[in-house]
Motif scaffolding. Structure first.
Motif, PDB file in Angstrom:
ATOM      1  N   UNK A  39       6.839  -5.834   8.620  1.00 33.60           N
ATOM      2  CA  UNK A  39       6.658  -4.459   8.127  1.00 33.60           C
ATOM      3  C   UNK A  39       7.878  -3.974   7.344  1.00 33.60           C
ATOM      4  N   UNK A  40       9.049  -4.555   7.599  1.00 36.88           N
ATOM      5  CA  UNK A  40      10.257  -4.194   6.847  1.00 36.88           C
ATOM      6  C   UNK A  40      10.307  -4.952   5.518  1.00 36.88           C
ATOM      7  N   UNK A  41      10.089  -6.257   5.591  1.00 38.77           N
ATOM      8  CA  UNK A  41      10.138  -7.107   4.393  1.00 38.77           C
ATOM      9  C   UNK A  41       9.091  -6.670   3.370  1.00 38.77           C
ATOM     10  N   UNK A  42       7.858  -6.494   3.823  1.00 35.33           N
ATOM     11  CA  UNK A  42       6.787  -6.101   2.900  1.00 35.33           C
ATOM     12  C   UNK A  42       6.959  -4.673   2.405  1.00 35.33           C
ATOM     13  N   UNK A  43       7.494  -3.806   3.265  1.00 36.92           N
ATOM     14  CA  UNK A  43       7.702  -2.411   2.860  1.00 36.92           C
ATOM     15  C   UNK A  43       8.711  -2.306   1.724  1.00 36.92           C
ATOM     16  N   UNK A  44       9.740  -3.134   1.767  1.00 40.78           N
ATOM     17  CA  UNK A  44      10.756  -3.090   0.710  1.00 40.78           C
ATOM     18  C   UNK A  44      10.110  -3.287  -0.651  1.00 40.78           C
ATOM     19  N   UNK A  45       9.193  -4.219  -0.749  1.00 42.38           N
ATOM     20  CA  UNK A  45       8.512  -4.483  -2.019  1.00 42.38           C
ATOM     21  C   UNK A  45       7.505  -3.379  -2.353  1.00 42.38           C
ATOM     22  N   UNK A  46       6.745  -2.968  -1.354  1.00 45.65           N
ATOM     23  CA  UNK A  46       5.738  -1.933  -1.583  1.00 45.65           C
ATOM     24  C   UNK A  46       6.381  -0.622  -2.036  1.00 45.65           C
ATOM     25  N   UNK A  47       7.474  -0.233  -1.391  1.00 46.37           N
ATOM     26  CA  UNK A  47       8.096   1.055  -1.690  1.00 46.37           C
ATOM     27  C   UNK A  47       8.918   0.999  -2.973  1.00 46.37           C
ATOM     28  N   UNK A  48       9.551  -0.134  -3.261  1.00 47.08           N
ATOM     29  CA  UNK A  48      10.284  -0.244  -4.532  1.00 47.08           C
ATOM     30  C   UNK A  48       9.307  -0.252  -5.703  1.00 47.08           C
ATOM     31  N   UNK A  49       8.138  -0.856  -5.519  1.00 48.13           N
ATOM     32  CA  UNK A  49       7.108  -0.811  -6.567  1.00 48.13           C
ATOM     33  C   UNK A  49       6.547   0.594  -6.740  1.00 48.13           C
ATOM     34  N   UNK A  50       6.769   1.454  -5.750  1.00 44.58           N
ATOM     35  CA  UNK A  50       6.313   2.849  -5.829  1.00 44.58           C
ATOM     36  C   UNK A  50       7.408   3.796  -6.305  1.00 44.58           C
ATOM     37  N   UNK A  51       8.551   3.226  -6.767  1.00 42.67           N
ATOM     38  CA  UNK A  51       9.584   4.045  -7.400  1.00 42.67           C
ATOM     39  C   UNK A  51      10.759   4.428  -6.537  1.00 42.67           C
ATOM     40  N   UNK A  52      10.955   3.745  -5.398  1.00 43.27           N
ATOM     41  CA  UNK A  52      12.101   4.010  -4.531  1.00 43.27           C
ATOM     42  C   UNK A  52      13.052   2.810  -4.554  1.00 43.27           C
ATOM     43  N   UNK A  53      14.359   3.087  -4.628  1.00 39.97           N
ATOM     44  CA  UNK A  53      15.315   2.009  -4.380  1.00 39.97           C
ATOM     45  C   UNK A  53      15.312   1.741  -2.872  1.00 39.97           C
ATOM     46  N   UNK A  54      15.316   0.479  -2.474  1.00 39.96           N
ATOM     47  CA  UNK A  54      15.223   0.150  -1.056  1.00 39.96           C
ATOM     48  C   UNK A  54      16.388  -0.735  -0.619  1.00 39.96           C
ATOM     49  N   UNK A  55      16.744  -0.584   0.655  1.00 42.66           N
ATOM     50  CA  UNK A  55      17.811  -1.392   1.257  1.00 42.66           C
ATOM     51  C   UNK A  55      17.345  -1.798   2.647  1.00 42.66           C
ATOM     52  N   UNK A  56      17.193  -3.101   2.878  1.00 43.52           N
ATOM     53  CA  UNK A  56      16.839  -3.613   4.211  1.00 43.52           C
ATOM     54  C   UNK A  56      18.133  -3.929   4.967  1.00 43.52           C
ATOM     55  N   UNK A  57      18.404  -3.140   5.966  1.00 48.87           N
ATOM     56  CA  UNK A  57      19.624  -3.272   6.776  1.00 48.87           C
ATOM     57  C   UNK A  57      19.392  -4.335   7.850  1.00 48.87           C
ATOM     58  N   UNK A  58      20.183  -5.408   7.822  1.00 45.70           N
ATOM     59  CA  UNK A  58      20.077  -6.454   8.833  1.00 45.70           C
ATOM     60  C   UNK A  58      21.147  -6.219   9.884  1.00 45.70           C
ATOM     61  N   UNK A  59      20.734  -5.765  11.063  1.00 51.35           N
ATOM     62  CA  UNK A  59      21.715  -5.356  12.075  1.00 51.35           C
ATOM     63  C   UNK A  59      21.854  -6.373  13.200  1.00 51.35           C
ATOM     64  N   UNK A  60      21.642  -7.657  12.876  1.00 48.28           N
ATOM     65  CA  UNK A  60      21.810  -8.693  13.896  1.00 48.28           C
ATOM     66  C   UNK A  60      23.290  -9.024  14.070  1.00 48.28           C
ATOM     67  N   UNK A  61      23.934  -8.298  14.960  1.00 50.81           N
ATOM     68  CA  UNK A  61      25.341  -8.543  15.283  1.00 50.81           C
ATOM     69  C   UNK A  61      25.465  -8.518  16.800  1.00 50.81           C
ATOM     70  N   UNK A  62      25.578  -9.685  17.407  1.00 43.71           N
ATOM     71  CA  UNK A  62      25.527  -9.775  18.873  1.00 43.71           C
ATOM     72  C   UNK A  62      26.684  -9.064  19.564  1.00 43.71           C
ATOM     73  N   UNK A  63      27.798  -8.892  18.857  1.00 43.77           N
ATOM     74  CA  UNK A  63      28.969  -8.293  19.490  1.00 43.77           C
ATOM     75  C   UNK A  63      29.007  -6.776  19.313  1.00 43.77           C
ATOM     76  N   UNK A  64      27.973  -6.193  18.721  1.00 40.93           N
ATOM     77  CA  UNK A  64      27.996  -4.758  18.437  1.00 40.93           C
ATOM     78  C   UNK A  64      27.095  -3.990  19.397  1.00 40.93           C
TER      79      UNK A  64
END
Length: 215
Positions: A39-64
């Motif tokens: 839902x994040x990966x596909x949304x980035x494309x769907x929403x950018x095609x609808x005129x929004x700049x998109x940023x997918x934040x990858x928060x996989x940091x085990x020490x955080x």
């Protein structure tokens, strides 16, 4: 639309930029997924095609900790400076809530999870087995605001906000949480599971969100 890998300090994300845009959307995934969750990966494309700049934040940091991840979100928001909307799924909703919400223009919470204190209520709850074992440190919820403070925090957010709740969600405590934090005017319901697994559910989720964003 093609994406570029973006580094902000030790934060990694993926940005898609249409030729014309007025708003940036930062997507935040849930606890056991990543920025490639469907839902994040596909949304980035769907929403950018609808005129929004998109940023997918990858928060996989085990020490955080969860609060560390919220502080990272503050850095991302600062990088984009203004007119930022955050769309967060599941536990990612609390990463957004615990950030400096005054710097964020609008919020969309896709099926926010139970409060972290309810999820991690005993030491064994920090161990997850979804085909492979993942163990989080108990420090993951250090300094997390109480349930009562979080409910009040959601009510204090004056910016526009939308909560999309999957009514097929089996977790009753999560449903109770929505009922406390959401006024009806902020709440949309979709007959789906927590991850909007079926393609038609994902399509409905995007339509509800895009229609709301373009009001």
């Amino acid at each position: 639309m093609d994406e570029l890998e973006i580094k902000i300090d030790d934060i990694t994300g993926y940005q898609a930029t249409p030729k014309k845009f007025d708003e940036t959307i930062i997507f935040i995934h849930g606890l056991l997924s990543n920025s490639n969750h469907h839902i994040i990966y596909n949304a980035s494309r769907e929403f950018s095609n609808s005129g929004f700049r998109t940023f997918r934040y990858d928060m996989h940091k085990k020490d955080k900790s969860l609060i560390d991840l919220s502080n990272d979100l503050n850095k991302i928001v600062k990088q984009y400076n203004s007119n930022v909307t955050v769309i967060a799924h599941s536990l990612g909703s609390f990463v957004a809530l615990f950030a400096d919400y005054n710097k964020i223009n609008r919020f969309v919470f896709w099926e926010p999870s139970m409060h972290p204190i309810l999820i991690f209520d005993s030491p064994d709850k920090f161990v997850f087995d979804t085909g492979y074992k993942t163990t989080l440190p108990e420090s993951f919820i250090d300094k997390v605001p109480s349930i009562e403070k979080t409910e009040n925090l959601m009510k204090m957010i004056n910016q526009q906000k939308l909560i999309v709740h999957a009514i097929g969600n089996k977790y009753s405590k999560a449903t109770d949480f929505y009922n406390k934090i959401a006024e009806e005017k902020h709440l949309e319901k979709v007959k789906s599971d927590h991850n909007f697994t079926k393609y038609k559910d994902e399509e409905e989720l995007y339509k509800i969100t895009l229609d709301w964003l373009k009001k």
